[in-house]
Design an enzyme around this catalytic site. Structure first.
Site, PDB file in Angstrom:
ATOM      1  N   PRO A  16      47.523  44.887  47.526  1.00 27.46           N
ATOM      2  CA  PRO A  16      47.832  44.570  48.914  1.00 27.46           C
ATOM      3  C   PRO A  16      47.893  43.087  49.232  1.00 27.46           C
ATOM      4  CG  PRO A  16      45.643  45.557  48.694  1.00 27.46           C
ATOM      5  CD  PRO A  16      46.320  45.731  47.393  1.00 27.46           C
ATOM      6  N   ASN A  17      48.882  42.760  50.027  1.00 22.02           N
ATOM      7  CA  ASN A  17      49.082  41.413  50.572  1.00 22.02           C
ATOM      8  C   ASN A  17      49.617  40.392  49.569  1.00 22.02           C
ATOM      9  OD1 ASN A  17      48.095  42.019  53.291  1.00 22.02           O
ATOM     10  ND2 ASN A  17      46.124  42.305  52.273  1.00 22.02           N
ATOM     11  N   ARG A  24      50.328  33.777  53.366  1.00 16.22           N
ATOM     12  CA  ARG A  24      48.893  34.036  53.561  1.00 16.22           C
ATOM     13  C   ARG A  24      48.036  32.897  52.987  1.00 16.22           C
ATOM     14  NH1 ARG A  24      46.545  38.258  49.048  1.00 16.22           N
ATOM     15  NH2 ARG A  24      44.833  38.217  50.521  1.00 16.22           N
ATOM     16  N   TYR A  55      45.803  30.702  48.059  1.00 18.28           N
ATOM     17  CA  TYR A  55      46.862  31.324  47.258  1.00 18.28           C
ATOM     18  C   TYR A  55      48.091  30.442  47.045  1.00 18.28           C
ATOM     19  CZ  TYR A  55      43.853  35.229  48.490  1.00 18.28           C
ATOM     20  OH  TYR A  55      42.763  36.039  48.658  1.00 18.28           O
ATOM     21  N   ASN A  96      46.775  42.440  39.315  1.00 12.65           N
ATOM     22  CA  ASN A  96      45.995  41.825  40.392  1.00 12.65           C
ATOM     23  C   ASN A  96      45.810  42.892  41.482  1.00 12.65           C
ATOM     24  OD1 ASN A  96      44.838  40.445  42.471  1.00 12.65           O
ATOM     25  ND2 ASN A  96      46.273  38.712  42.422  1.00 12.65           N
ATOM     26  N   ALA A 114      42.543  43.070  47.162  1.00 10.18           N
ATOM     27  CA  ALA A 114      41.294  43.519  47.801  1.00 10.18           C
ATOM     28  C   ALA A 114      40.747  44.809  47.181  1.00 10.18           C
ATOM     29  CB  ALA A 114      41.523  43.715  49.292  1.00 10.18           C
ATOM     30  N   GLU A 144      43.174  41.547  33.998  1.00 10.66           N
ATOM     31  CA  GLU A 144      42.936  41.384  35.452  1.00 10.66           C
ATOM     32  C   GLU A 144      43.202  39.924  35.826  1.00 10.66           C
ATOM     33  OE1 GLU A 144      38.774  41.820  36.313  1.00 10.66           O
ATOM     34  OE2 GLU A 144      39.048  41.655  38.484  1.00 10.66           O
ATOM     35  N   HIS A 191      43.389  37.083  39.087  1.00  9.00           N
ATOM     36  CA  HIS A 191      43.216  36.682  40.492  1.00  9.00           C
ATOM     37  C   HIS A 191      43.725  35.256  40.642  1.00  9.00           C
ATOM     38  CE1 HIS A 191      41.003  40.265  41.335  1.00  9.00           C
ATOM     39  NE2 HIS A 191      40.338  40.066  40.209  1.00  9.00           N
ATOM     40  N   ARG A 221      34.011  32.501  45.955  1.00  6.91           N
ATOM     41  CA  ARG A 221      34.305  32.926  47.327  1.00  6.91           C
ATOM     42  C   ARG A 221      33.225  33.890  47.859  1.00  6.91           C
ATOM     43  NH1 ARG A 221      40.386  34.588  47.800  1.00  6.91           N
ATOM     44  NH2 ARG A 221      39.778  34.541  50.006  1.00  6.91           N
TER      45      ARG A 221
HETATM   46  C1  DQA Z   1      42.862  38.053  45.004  1.00  7.94           C
HETATM   47  C2  DQA Z   1      41.403  37.893  45.433  1.00  7.94           C
HETATM   48  C3  DQA Z   1      40.957  39.066  46.287  1.00  7.94           C
HETATM   49  O1  DQA Z   1      39.589  38.898  46.652  1.00  7.94           O
HETATM   50  C4  DQA Z   1      41.781  39.151  47.540  1.00  7.94           C
HETATM   51  O2  DQA Z   1      41.407  40.270  48.301  1.00  7.94           O
HETATM   52  C5  DQA Z   1      43.241  39.126  47.271  1.00  7.94           C
HETATM   53  C6  DQA Z   1      43.770  38.301  46.196  1.00  7.94           C
HETATM   54  C7  DQA Z   1      43.399  36.827  44.251  1.00  7.94           C
HETATM   55  O3  DQA Z   1      44.479  36.934  43.680  1.00  7.94           O
HETATM   56  O4  DQA Z   1      42.761  35.763  44.254  1.00  7.94           O
HETATM   57  O5  DQA Z   1      44.018  39.730  48.014  1.00  7.94           O
HETATM   58  O6  DQA Z   1      42.946  39.159  44.122  1.00  7.94           O
END
Ligand code: DQA
Length: 142
Positions: free
Chosen positions: A9-10, A17, A22, A72, A75, A96, A98, A105
């Site tokens: 998501p997102n 964002r 990011y 990735n 959330a 994985e 991020h 964080r």
């Molecule tokens: C994320 C880190 C997550 O905590 C966050 O909810 C994201 C992006 C990252 O790529 O740093 O949406 O996965």
């Protein structure tokens, strides 16, 4: 070699964002960067804001004989046992990723359910983390 780049998501909101976490590059920029570094690998992209769609994408990868997943979960990293179980079911080698340095964080970002089913975790390297994951999988799968 067939690699799925799976984003939660997102991630489609990259460039809009929270640039302090990011960066300014978009999801399209991310796809282009990965394709530039594909070197003969077949790359598939999938992004969804819905947990079940991500589970479906992991299961589909099994039946379509995907060799590796760069994931990735965004959330859902911090909440989803369903994604962990999907990865465990298929046993597809997974890295994985991020974009941000999650370990520096919020406390709720310190849990990763999927990590147990991943070969490696890359954090805080921006979009280059995906390229590093691709290099790792190429080496691992050859
Ligand atoms: C994320 C880190 C997550 O905590 C966050 O909810 C994201 C992006 C990252 O790529 O740093 O949406 O996965």
């Amino acid at each position: 070699m067939k690699i799925l780049v799976l984003n939660g998501p997102n991630i489609n909101m990259l460039g809009i964002r929270e640039p302090q976490h990011y960066g300014n590059e978009t999801y399209e920029d991310l796809k282009n960067l990965i394709l530039e570094n594909a070197n003969g690998c077949e790359i598939e992209f999938y992004q969804s804001n819905h947990e079940g769609d991500l589970v479906d994408a992991i299961q589909k990868s099994y039946f379509e004989k995907v060799d590796g997943i760069i994931f990735n979960p965004a959330a859902y990293t911090h909440t989803s046992i369903a994604l962990l179980d999907a990865l465990k079911s298929t046993k597809i080698p997974c890295v994985e990723v991020h974009i941000s340095k999650v370990e520096e964080r919020d406390s709720f970002r310190q849990i990763s359910y999927v990590r147990e089913a991943c070969l490696k975790t890359i954090t805080g390297k921006g979009l280059n983390g995906y390229v590093e994951a691709l290099e790792f999988l190429k080496e691992y799968l050859k």
